[in-house]
Structures are given as C-alpha cells and as structure tokens.
Design an enzyme around this catalytic site. Structure first.
Site, PDB file in Angstrom:
ATOM      1  N   GLY A   1      -1.592  14.109  11.971  1.00 45.49           N
ATOM      2  CA  GLY A   1      -2.397  12.596  12.007  1.00 45.49           C
ATOM      3  C   GLY A   1      -2.678  12.228  13.388  1.00 45.49           C
TER       4      GLY A   1
ATOM      5  CG  HIS B   1     -23.176   6.194  -3.044  1.00 44.37           C
ATOM      6  ND1 HIS B   1     -24.364   5.524  -1.852  1.00 44.37           N
ATOM      7  CD2 HIS B   1     -23.044   4.965  -3.700  1.00 44.37           C
ATOM      8  CE1 HIS B   1     -24.694   4.110  -2.476  1.00 44.37           C
ATOM      9  NE2 HIS B   1     -23.507   3.668  -4.021  1.00 44.37           N
TER      10      HIS B   1
ATOM     11  CB  ILE C   1      -2.216   3.655   2.714  1.00 43.63           C
ATOM     12  CG1 ILE C   1      -1.160   4.172   1.540  1.00 43.63           C
ATOM     13  CG2 ILE C   1      -0.960   2.605   2.674  1.00 43.63           C
ATOM     14  CD1 ILE C   1      -0.041   5.055   0.647  1.00 43.63           C
TER      15      ILE C   1
END
Length: 210
Positions: free
Chosen positions: A70, A137, A167
């Site tokens: 991470g 997008h 998160i």
C-alpha cells in the site's frame, strides 16, 4: 497455467493473491518479501526473502510479477527496480471489477473486487484500485496512486502522481487533486487540492502539508 510472484508478503500481498486466484489463470502463486516492510505467514505458498544477491534469479523464474504494497513510495521503488532488470510487471484485474472497454489501465496495477473504471478513464502505472472504488468517465489517475475501498470520483477528475485517497472519500466532477496528496477517510472534495497537501472533512479542508 502461469506462475505468479507477488512482491510483498504483507496484508496487500494476501489481498492481491486472492485477486489472482479469482482470475483463474495462475497455477502457482508465490511471494517475495519487501525488506522495508513486515511480512506475515501465508500458509500454502512459498515465500522468498528479498536480498540483492538472489533478486534477479527469483524474479525471472516467474511468468509474471506484481508489486503488492500500500506504500506508494515502495511500490514505485520496486517497480523501478523491475524495470532496471528489464522485467515488466503484470496487472491484476478482479473478474468482478467493471472496466469499460475504452478505459486504459497501465502496467503494474491491481484492480480489486467490485471496482468500477468507466468510459475513457485512464489509470497510471502501479496504481491500486481497491474494493468497490469508483473511477468515473474521463478521469485521469496518475502513476502510483492508492485508491482505498469505496472511494469515488466523478467525471473528469484528475488525480496526481502518488496521491492517496482514503476509504469512502468522494470527489466531485472536474476536480484536480495534486501529486502526493492525502485525502482523508470519508472526506468530500469540492475544490482543487494543491500538491503535497493533506485534506479531511466535509467539505474537505487542508489540515497540513504532506
């Protein structure tokens, strides 16, 4: 079936292994520790210790290598080492991830279960797109970004190199998040964030320099 080596034998490594198993393309999955990080016991898998003396021999013995940590800094360092040895990293895409045919995902990325990468989005080298994250997008994700579970960004968002999105954070459309920034858990980003800044809160505000 191919042999996969996961460079990183900690928490991210075990999650990456389960992603690889779900893909059903690897007959063997082993681990190489990252010397700067603590490792854990992973029953049923071979675990090599990272040393300079045996590195090329171990790495080149496998069909594919993925770096699993991470830490954006360490992920960059290990991928740079792979490149210096003339090796190219794999990318792992969980079968439950929804990835547009027009999206571009660079080498060395891990896209985990339930993630969505939508139309014309691009993801840079060595990124982690964690469980249930949403990249809408036309978003542009820089190299070595870590996108935590359930983080979501609306269309045309730009995320700078080595940013960390905590998160459950939310980023509205057309926002630019600078390089090496940290967006706190649950933050709602409604304004651009400059490089090297830590933000948190609803709406997100700068709390310190990273």
């Amino acid at each position: 079936m191919k042999r996969l080596l996961i460079w990183g034998a900690g928490d991210q490594g075990t999650v990456t292994a389960e992603c690889a198993l779900a893909m059903k393309r690897y007959g063997e999955i082993d681990f190489l520790t990252i010397r700067e990080k603590e490792s854990r016991q992973i029953p049923g898998h071979k675990i090599y210790e990272e040393t300079d003396g045996n590195l090329l021999e171990i790495l080149s013995a496998y069909d594919e290598v993925i770096v699993a940590t991470g830490s954006n800094d360490l992920r960059e360092a290990k991928l740079t080492k792979l490149a210096s040895l003339g090796l190219h990293p794999a990318s792992l895409l969980h079968p439950t991830a929804v990835i547009s045919p027009s999206a571009v995902i660079s080498e060395g990325c891990t896209v985990l279960a339930g993630a969505v990468i939508n139309t014309n989005a691009s993801v840079g080298i060595g990124c982690i797109v964690n469980t249930g994250a949403v990249i809408e997008h036309d978003c542009m994700i820089g190299d070595f970004v870590n996108i935590c579970p359930r983080a979501a960004m609306a269309g045309h968002t730009e995320i700078g190199r080595k940013a960390y999105l905590g998160i459950g954070c939310t980023i509205i459309d057309d926002i630019k998040v600078g390089a090496e920034t940290i967006v706190g858990a649950g933050a709602v980003v409604i304004r651009d964030i400059p490089d090297h800044t830590v933000v948190a809160g609803v709406p997100a505000k700068a709390i310190r320099q990273s």
